[in-house]
Design a protein around this motif. Structure first.
Motif, PDB file in Angstrom:
ATOM      1  N   UNK A 169       0.811  -1.214   0.000  1.00 16.28           N
ATOM      2  CA  UNK A 169       0.000   0.000   0.000  1.00 16.28           C
ATOM      3  C   UNK A 169       0.846   1.267   0.000  1.00 16.28           C
ATOM      4  N   UNK A 170       1.878   1.295   0.855  1.00 15.69           N
ATOM      5  CA  UNK A 170       2.702   2.498   0.998  1.00 15.69           C
ATOM      6  C   UNK A 170       3.980   2.438   0.172  1.00 15.69           C
ATOM      7  N   UNK A 171       4.256   1.249  -0.392  1.00 15.30           N
ATOM      8  CA  UNK A 171       5.476   1.032  -1.178  1.00 15.30           C
ATOM      9  C   UNK A 171       6.723   1.374  -0.363  1.00 15.30           C
ATOM     10  N   UNK A 172       6.711   0.915   0.900  1.00 12.60           N
ATOM     11  CA  UNK A 172       7.861   1.046   1.804  1.00 12.60           C
ATOM     12  C   UNK A 172       8.650  -0.255   1.740  1.00 12.60           C
ATOM     13  N   UNK A 173       9.954  -0.146   1.541  1.00 11.39           N
ATOM     14  CA  UNK A 173      10.759  -1.355   1.349  1.00 11.39           C
ATOM     15  C   UNK A 173      10.838  -2.200   2.620  1.00 11.39           C
ATOM     16  N   UNK A 174      11.008  -1.555   3.791  1.00 12.94           N
ATOM     17  CA  UNK A 174      11.128  -2.296   5.055  1.00 12.94           C
ATOM     18  C   UNK A 174      10.303  -1.569   6.115  1.00 12.94           C
ATOM     19  N   UNK A 175       8.994  -1.857   6.200  1.00 14.01           N
ATOM     20  CA  UNK A 175       8.128  -1.136   7.133  1.00 14.01           C
ATOM     21  C   UNK A 175       8.527  -1.370   8.581  1.00 14.01           C
ATOM     22  N   UNK A 176       8.309  -0.344   9.404  1.00 16.29           N
ATOM     23  CA  UNK A 176       8.529  -0.468  10.840  1.00 16.29           C
ATOM     24  C   UNK A 176       7.279  -1.056  11.485  1.00 16.29           C
ATOM     25  N   UNK A 177       7.488  -1.959  12.453  1.00 18.40           N
ATOM     26  CA  UNK A 177       6.389  -2.683  13.107  1.00 18.40           C
ATOM     27  C   UNK A 177       6.538  -2.561  14.611  1.00 18.40           C
ATOM     28  N   UNK A 178       5.425  -2.277  15.303  1.00 18.61           N
ATOM     29  CA  UNK A 178       5.414  -2.238  16.757  1.00 18.61           C
ATOM     30  C   UNK A 178       4.253  -3.037  17.312  1.00 18.61           C
ATOM     31  N   UNK A 179       4.461  -3.658  18.476  1.00 18.87           N
ATOM     32  CA  UNK A 179       3.393  -4.397  19.152  1.00 18.87           C
ATOM     33  C   UNK A 179       2.721  -3.478  20.164  1.00 18.87           C
ATOM     34  N   UNK A 180       1.394  -3.356  20.103  1.00 17.20           N
ATOM     35  CA  UNK A 180       0.656  -2.501  21.028  1.00 17.20           C
ATOM     36  C   UNK A 180       0.699  -3.098  22.425  1.00 17.20           C
ATOM     37  N   UNK A 181       1.090  -2.273  23.388  1.00 13.83           N
ATOM     38  CA  UNK A 181       1.271  -2.769  24.752  1.00 13.83           C
ATOM     39  C   UNK A 181       0.929  -1.657  25.737  1.00 13.83           C
ATOM     40  N   UNK A 182       0.928  -1.992  27.028  1.00 16.73           N
ATOM     41  CA  UNK A 182       0.611  -1.016  28.072  1.00 16.73           C
ATOM     42  C   UNK A 182       1.821  -0.173  28.451  1.00 16.73           C
ATOM     43  N   UNK A 183       2.960  -0.418  27.862  1.00 12.92           N
ATOM     44  CA  UNK A 183       4.175   0.347  28.093  1.00 12.92           C
ATOM     45  C   UNK A 183       5.239  -0.093  27.106  1.00 12.92           C
ATOM     46  N   UNK A 184       6.275   0.704  26.971  1.00 17.86           N
ATOM     47  CA  UNK A 184       7.319   0.373  26.004  1.00 17.86           C
ATOM     48  C   UNK A 184       8.400  -0.521  26.609  1.00 17.86           C
ATOM     49  N   UNK A 185       8.400  -0.659  27.939  1.00 18.02           N
ATOM     50  CA  UNK A 185       9.419  -1.486  28.584  1.00 18.02           C
ATOM     51  C   UNK A 185       9.184  -2.963  28.278  1.00 18.02           C
TER      52      UNK A 185
END
Length: 352
Positions: A169-185
């Protein structure tokens, strides 16, 4: 040429909106062809009003449409083989169309899609991915309602599939991915989420860049290209965002009409408000993508108008044009080829 099969009877407004939306999308993408499935006496008079769409379409008459309040099990039992929804999906399976678009009953569409198209190899459950407007542009959020309480392995699958969609869709070669959580730790959150993060870090995939955990406010910021969660949290987040957008719009309308001075200010800043309205318009990002199936299926919001349905067809066009299925298949093969043998063996023992 991209061919889209359309459930013309789906949604709250049926063919009146669906066919008008397909005609709008055709104006933007002249290389589109359509296979339309509907009830003849309701669809053909409307189709006559759109000669360009009629010229690029094949119409198949059906004798049943799945109702919006119908239970998925009932829809599957009574509509398999001959309903407009089923036949639109069957067209993808048979190779008559590249993608299916429906504004119909979400539960019924998912049940029929799983039964008709089946899930891809190594995929346990499909996911619904939504396009999410952000401060940076757009992100992809999944799952927004297909799988409740996903396990770590499923969250990893969602990550791989969401990244493939971002590439398409965005034609991004290596998309960034994050897991939704209650904190970043790394120590926070449910065990399934922490385990999924570990698997993604160890896999070190070429097709995506795993950045770690993200929080709820990162959805609007556009911190990553793909936000991954299970369907319960994802659906609540989606409905909350839609409700908040409507709430803000109502606040603005009320404030701008309160006094003559506010009305004059609105006139002076009309271009800015028009841009804000465009950004907040949910029709522009309409179209949830069913990922993990042997075929591309797009779910339009049932209550949308013609512009919203056209946006859903546009998403399907982009997914087919950029070969979403092939990208997902390649990325999944990469992930599973990198998984340690002992991890696979442990999963097999656990399943047994």
């Amino acid at each position: 040429m991209i061919t889209v099969s359309v459930d013309a009877m789906g949604g709250d407004h049926g063919p009146e909106v669906v066919l008008a939306g397909a005609a709008k999308s055709l104006e933007r993408h002249p290389d589109l062809n359509f296979v339309l499935f509907g009830i003849e006496q309701e669809c053909l008079p409307i189709l006559e009003r759109f000669p360009a769409l009629k010229a690029k379409s094949r119409f198949h008459a059906c004798d049943r449409a799945v109702q919006m309040d119908e239970k998925p099990s009932q829809a599957l039992r009574h509509g398999r083989g001959h309903s407009t929804m089923w036949r639109a999906l069957q067209a993808v399976k048979d190779g008559e169309a590249d993608v299916c678009v429906s504004a119909g009953n979400t539960g019924a569409l998912m049940a029929m899609a799983k039964f008709c198209l089946r899930t891809m190899t190594n995929i346990e459950r499909p996911a619904i991915a939504a396009i999410w407007p952000t401060l940076r542009g757009e992100s992809i959020v999944l799952d927004v309602g297909a799988t409740i309480g996903a396990e770590s392995r499923q969250l990893v699958d969602f990550s791989v599939m969401g990244a493939a969609m971002a590439r398409a869709l965005f034609e991004v070669e290596r998309p960034t991915v994050g897991l939704l959580n209650v904190g970043v730790e790394e120590v926070k959150g449910q065990e399934e989420v922490r385990e999924a993060g570990r698997l993604l870090r160890e896999a070190d995939l070429k097709s995506l860049e795993y950045t770690g955990f993200v929080e709820g406010d990162d959805l609007g910021k556009g911190t990553v290209d793909v936000v991954v969660t299970e369907g319960f949290a994802g659906n609540i987040a989606l409905k909350t965002a839609e409700g908040t957008a409507r709430q803000i719009a109502e606040y603005l309308r009320s404030a701008m009409s309160r006094t003559w001075l506010a009305q004059a200010g609105y006139i002076l800043a009309k271009s800015a408000f028009d841009r804000l309205r465009e950004k907040m318009d949910p029709r522009k990002v309409n179209g949830g993508v069913f990922l993990g199936l042997n075929g591309v299926v797009i779910k339009s919001h049932g209550g949308t108008d013609a512009e919203g349905f056209a946006a859903a067809v546009d998403v399907g066009y982009d997914m087919a044009r950029n070969d979403l299925r092939a990208k997902i298949d390649t990325d999944l093969n990469e992930f599973h080829s990198r998984r340690p043998a002992e991890t696979v063996a442990q999963e097999v023992r656990t399943a047994g």
